[in-house]
Scaffold this motif. Structure first.
Motif, PDB file in Angstrom:
ATOM      1  N   GLU A   1       0.946  -1.064  -0.023  1.00  0.00           N
ATOM      2  CA  GLU A   1       0.008  -0.164   0.020  1.00  0.00           C
ATOM      3  C   GLU A   1       0.876   1.354  -0.183  1.00  0.00           C
ATOM      4  N   LEU A   2       1.912   1.366   0.886  1.00  0.00           N
ATOM      5  CA  LEU A   2       2.760   2.429   0.841  1.00  0.00           C
ATOM      6  C   LEU A   2       3.510   2.632  -0.473  1.00  0.00           C
ATOM      7  N   MET A   3       4.025   1.412  -1.120  1.00  0.00           N
ATOM      8  CA  MET A   3       4.566   1.547  -2.322  1.00  0.00           C
ATOM      9  C   MET A   3       3.670   2.195  -3.411  1.00  0.00           C
ATOM     10  N   ALA A   4       2.325   1.945  -3.483  1.00  0.00           N
ATOM     11  CA  ALA A   4       1.548   2.170  -4.379  1.00  0.00           C
ATOM     12  C   ALA A   4       1.076   3.941  -4.186  1.00  0.00           C
ATOM     13  N   THR A   5       1.205   4.250  -2.898  1.00  0.00           N
ATOM     14  CA  THR A   5       0.311   5.421  -2.568  1.00  0.00           C
ATOM     15  C   THR A   5       1.006   6.436  -1.961  1.00  0.00           C
ATOM     16  N   THR A   6       2.418   6.205  -1.933  1.00  0.00           N
ATOM     17  CA  THR A   6       3.320   7.306  -1.385  1.00  0.00           C
ATOM     18  C   THR A   6       4.662   7.147  -2.006  1.00  0.00           C
ATOM     19  N   GLY A   7       5.461   7.994  -1.851  1.00  0.00           N
ATOM     20  CA  GLY A   7       6.807   8.234  -2.529  1.00  0.00           C
ATOM     21  C   GLY A   7       7.747   7.405  -1.618  1.00  0.00           C
ATOM     22  N   PHE A   8       7.373   5.895  -1.455  1.00  0.00           N
ATOM     23  CA  PHE A   8       8.095   5.090  -0.565  1.00  0.00           C
ATOM     24  C   PHE A   8       9.502   5.081  -0.905  1.00  0.00           C
ATOM     25  N   ILE A   9      10.267   5.256   0.254  1.00  0.00           N
ATOM     26  CA  ILE A   9      11.609   5.491   0.205  1.00  0.00           C
ATOM     27  C   ILE A   9      12.577   4.182  -0.287  1.00  0.00           C
ATOM     28  N   VAL A  10      11.730   2.988  -0.316  1.00  0.00           N
ATOM     29  CA  VAL A  10      12.422   1.797  -0.581  1.00  0.00           C
ATOM     30  C   VAL A  10      12.216   1.604  -2.317  1.00  0.00           C
ATOM     31  N   ASP A  11      13.361   1.288  -2.964  1.00  0.00           N
ATOM     32  CA  ASP A  11      13.113   1.137  -4.433  1.00  0.00           C
ATOM     33  C   ASP A  11      12.119   0.129  -4.677  1.00  0.00           C
ATOM     34  N   THR A  12      11.340   0.277  -5.717  1.00  0.00           N
ATOM     35  CA  THR A  12      10.269  -0.742  -6.077  1.00  0.00           C
ATOM     36  C   THR A  12      10.837  -1.888  -6.324  1.00  0.00           C
ATOM     37  N   PHE A  13      12.052  -2.055  -7.090  1.00  0.00           N
ATOM     38  CA  PHE A  13      12.675  -3.551  -7.545  1.00  0.00           C
ATOM     39  C   PHE A  13      12.802  -4.249  -6.273  1.00  0.00           C
ATOM     40  N   ILE A  14      13.279  -3.683  -5.235  1.00  0.00           N
ATOM     41  CA  ILE A  14      13.599  -4.006  -4.161  1.00  0.00           C
ATOM     42  C   ILE A  14      12.293  -4.743  -3.370  1.00  0.00           C
ATOM     43  N   VAL A  15      11.287  -3.902  -3.311  1.00  0.00           N
ATOM     44  CA  VAL A  15       9.985  -4.617  -2.692  1.00  0.00           C
ATOM     45  C   VAL A  15       9.576  -5.536  -3.441  1.00  0.00           C
ATOM     46  N   LEU A  16       9.385  -5.476  -4.871  1.00  0.00           N
ATOM     47  CA  LEU A  16       8.702  -6.514  -5.709  1.00  0.00           C
ATOM     48  C   LEU A  16       9.904  -7.808  -5.780  1.00  0.00           C
TER      49      LEU A  16
END
Length: 234
Positions: free
Chosen positions: A79-94
């Motif tokens: 949710e944070l990844m999709a709705t905020t400027g999440f400070i963790v890179d997307t490729f790390i999260v996914l």
């Protein structure tokens, strides 16, 4: 946020609610401090913020906790990844999905994740001011469904979907039709479908130029330059 994305996020929470918050999680003492452990237990899941979960999102399963621990926090991280400027890179999260061997998870869990990804992408192209190549590629890799990904990208002048289309072609069309360094993880069939989709929608460039000519001259010039890039490589 679109209603589809809102529903997909809620589906994540419902699906992964069976995984409780453990009072303690094993973590590498060199990587995870007592303060780190304390902060992710400091609030209810839906109230945890970016700073609360950033370190865990990076360390999950590798040096902190196991797969079931991660499943508990997954809905809020996504949710944070999709709705905020999440400070963790997307490729790390996914990338954590592949590390956690998500393709072996129960069907309802995989379905909830795919539904989220396919709802997130159209929301992103409507609301983001720049084309997010990393997220596009990661969702392609995870869903293996480029058709749905492209079909849900409706190009319009009423939101940022046209701007993102321009960015895709201006920045990456040469790469897509050439060496494909930026898209090397995608197979030939997927690349062909992306190129064909761009060609199918290329008529929008001329309309876009005239739409923005009197509103945003600088962007209109970029649209014209993008059309030149496309025509030169077509």
């Amino acid at each position: 946020m679109t209603e589809e994305l809102r529903s997909a996020i809620e589906k994540l929470y419902q699906t992964f609610a069976i995984y409780p918050c453990k009072p303690t999680m094993e973590g590498c003492p060199c990587c995870v401090s007592a303060a780190d452990k304390e902060i992710i237990h400091s609030k209810p899941l839906k109230q945890l913020e970016e700073d609360d979960l950033a370190r865990y999102a990076r360390k999950a399963m590798t040096t902190w906790g196991d797969t079931e621990d991660y499943k508990h926090y997954l809905p809020r991280i996504f949710e944070l990844m999709a709705t905020t400027g999440f400070i963790v890179d997307t490729f790390i999260v996914l990338g954590k999905l592949e590390y956690g061997q998500w393709k072996n998870w129960p069907e309802n869990e995989k379905d909830a994740i795919v539904s989220f990804l396919l709802a997130w992408w159209p929301d992103l192209v409507k609301n983001s001011s720049r084309f997010d190549k990393v997220t596009f590629v990661e969702i392609c890799k995870l869903t293996h469904d480029i058709d749905k990904l492209l079909n849900c990208w409706t190009i319009s002048f009423d939101d940022n979907s046209f701007n993102n289309f321009v960015e895709l072609v201006y920045d990456y069309y040469n790469d897509l039709t050439g060496k494909r360094k930026e898209f090397k993880v995608l197979n030939d069939e997927t690349i062909k479908k992306i190129i064909d989709w761009i060609k199918k929608n290329s008529t929008v460039f001329e309309a876009g130029f005239f739409h923005y000519e009197g509103k945003d001259k600088k962007f209109a010039e970029k649209v014209s330059a993008t059309l030149y890039v496309f025509e030169r490589m077509a």
